[in-house]
Design an enzyme around this catalytic site. Structure first.
Site, PDB file in Angstrom:
ATOM      1  N   SER A 145     161.328 179.573 126.574  1.00  0.00           N
ATOM      2  CA  SER A 145     162.599 179.157 127.145  1.00  0.00           C
ATOM      3  C   SER A 145     163.357 180.354 127.730  1.00  0.00           C
ATOM      4  O   SER A 145     162.836 181.010 128.631  1.00  0.00           O
ATOM      5  CB  SER A 145     163.413 178.420 126.072  1.00  0.00           C
ATOM      6  OG  SER A 145     164.499 177.731 126.637  1.00  0.00           O
ATOM      7  N   ASP A 279     160.566 167.652 130.492  1.00  0.00           N
ATOM      8  CA  ASP A 279     161.422 168.588 129.771  1.00  0.00           C
ATOM      9  C   ASP A 279     162.885 168.201 130.011  1.00  0.00           C
ATOM     10  O   ASP A 279     163.343 168.186 131.155  1.00  0.00           O
ATOM     11  CB  ASP A 279     161.160 170.010 130.281  1.00  0.00           C
ATOM     12  CG  ASP A 279     161.846 171.086 129.460  1.00  0.00           C
ATOM     13  OD1 ASP A 279     162.992 170.874 129.031  1.00  0.00           O
ATOM     14  OD2 ASP A 279     161.231 172.149 129.256  1.00  0.00           O
ATOM     15  N   HIS A 307     160.603 170.067 125.726  1.00  0.00           N
ATOM     16  CA  HIS A 307     160.974 171.479 125.812  1.00  0.00           C
ATOM     17  C   HIS A 307     160.474 172.198 124.568  1.00  0.00           C
ATOM     18  O   HIS A 307     160.952 171.958 123.458  1.00  0.00           O
ATOM     19  CB  HIS A 307     162.493 171.624 125.934  1.00  0.00           C
ATOM     20  CG  HIS A 307     162.949 173.018 126.231  1.00  0.00           C
ATOM     21  ND1 HIS A 307     162.863 173.572 127.497  1.00  0.00           N
ATOM     22  CD2 HIS A 307     163.475 173.991 125.436  1.00  0.00           C
ATOM     23  CE1 HIS A 307     163.330 174.813 127.468  1.00  0.00           C
ATOM     24  NE2 HIS A 307     163.701 175.093 126.225  1.00  0.00           N
TER      25      HIS A 307
END
Length: 330
Positions: A145, A279, A307
């Site tokens: 991320s 996501d 995610h």
């Protein structure tokens, strides 16, 4: 299914059929148990960074790379995705080290300056110090991320380090403005508000810490940000806090300068990009087109996965196996 017969294609387990459930399950499921050993380093600006090692005894085998792991927004070395990867790496006989960005290891940061999606200087300095301590060793990098964005930006903007052999970026917010906007609407607002609460709490804790310790210079920097209670979105936080704290004009300028989409064309390291079309934090418009990528960049874009989720119907720890197989540590 063993790692030797690992299927890189991803199919979600039936009871986590869409992006939100895949994303949230990482937080809800039991945490892996990993024995970590902490190493503290001091950066040139005086900030202390904590690195958490797993399986340091494996450092004796210099034929294997050290796996350097970078966490996401509001994460740390104790995040479930990091522990899960370190657990599997340990089982395979590899040493790994997880970076805690400044202020993320459980202690208040010494300076007002925090971390953000483009804070490559901290990653670079931490790597250089480790590389000096482990001269001659190869490294592989994994980022998740926000940490994936930092990793790709770093790989694209810095000199080529001969010891950095491979990299994996998971659920990268390639275009930060698109991703910030996605958290303004629909169910994705849930994630934006979750992050915002934690970020605002951190700033307030830092202000209280500077008041208690009499650090007038850093307290003045925090106070100059003004009243923060009216901030209601991540975009506003980046505009009123992240940008001024780190030398950007505003949120747009921060997003423009720090989005990894503008740096990936310069990456020479063999790199795997793992993304999901569903996501909830990263809209499809943020992900680069396969045809636009150089041959050393490998995009695995699944229809499902959420995610940093990727809970598979085929194999336990699918994401971790995918990472390790690419790194050549399977």
């Amino acid at each position: 299914m063993t790692s030797s017969t690992f299927d890189p294609s991803f199919d979600p387990v039936w009871w986590l059929p869409e992006g939100h459930s895949q994303t949230v399950w990482r937080k809800l499921k039991p945490q892996p148990e990993v024995q970590q050993q902490r190493q503290r380093i001091e950066l040139d600006d005086g900030v202390l960074l904590d690195l958490d090692w797993a399986n340091q005894t494996a450092l004796a085998d210099d034929s294997k790379p050290i796996v350097f792991i970078v966490h996401g927004l509001c994460g740390c070395s104790k995040s479930a995705y990091i522990l899960s990867l370190q657990q599997l790496l340990t089982a395979r006989g590899y040493a790994s080290v997880a970076l805690n960005f400044r202020g993320c290891s459980g202690e208040v940061n010494r300076l007002a300056k925090a971390y953000h999606s483009g804070v490559t200087e901290d990653l670079n300095e931490a790597f250089q110090k480790l590389a000096a301590l482990h001269a001659g060793r190869d490294f592989a990098f994994v980022g998740y991320s926000l940490g994936a964005n930092v990793l790709l930006k770093w790989l694209g903007e810095t000199e080529v380090y001969e010891s950095v052999k491979k990299a994996v970026a998971v659920s990268t917010p390639f275009s930060l403005a698109y991703c910030s906007r996605s958290m303004l609407r629909g169910l994705s607002q849930f994630y934006g508000k979750f992050f915002l609460r934690k970020l605002l709490r951190d700033v307030k804790q830092k202000r209280a810490y500077f008041e208690a310790t009499g650090n007038a210079s850093q307290l003045e920097i925090i106070a100059s940000l003004g009243e923060l209670d009216s901030i209601s979105t991540i975009w506003e936080f980046d505009d009123k806090v992240t940008a001024p704290l780190h030398g950007f004009l505003d949120a747009e300028d921060y997003y423009d300068q720090c989005s990894s989409i503008g740096y990936i064309k310069n990456i020479s390291t063999e790199t795997l990009l793992i993304q999901s079309r569903n996501d909830p934090l990263i809209p499809p418009s943020s992900t680069p087109e396969v045809d636009s990528l150089a041959d050393n960049l490998h995009l695995q874009l699944s229809d499902n996965g959420g995610h940093v989720g990727f809970v598979s119907a085929k194999q336990k720890q699918w994401l971790e196996h995918r990472i390790i197989n690419f790194l050549g540590t399977g």
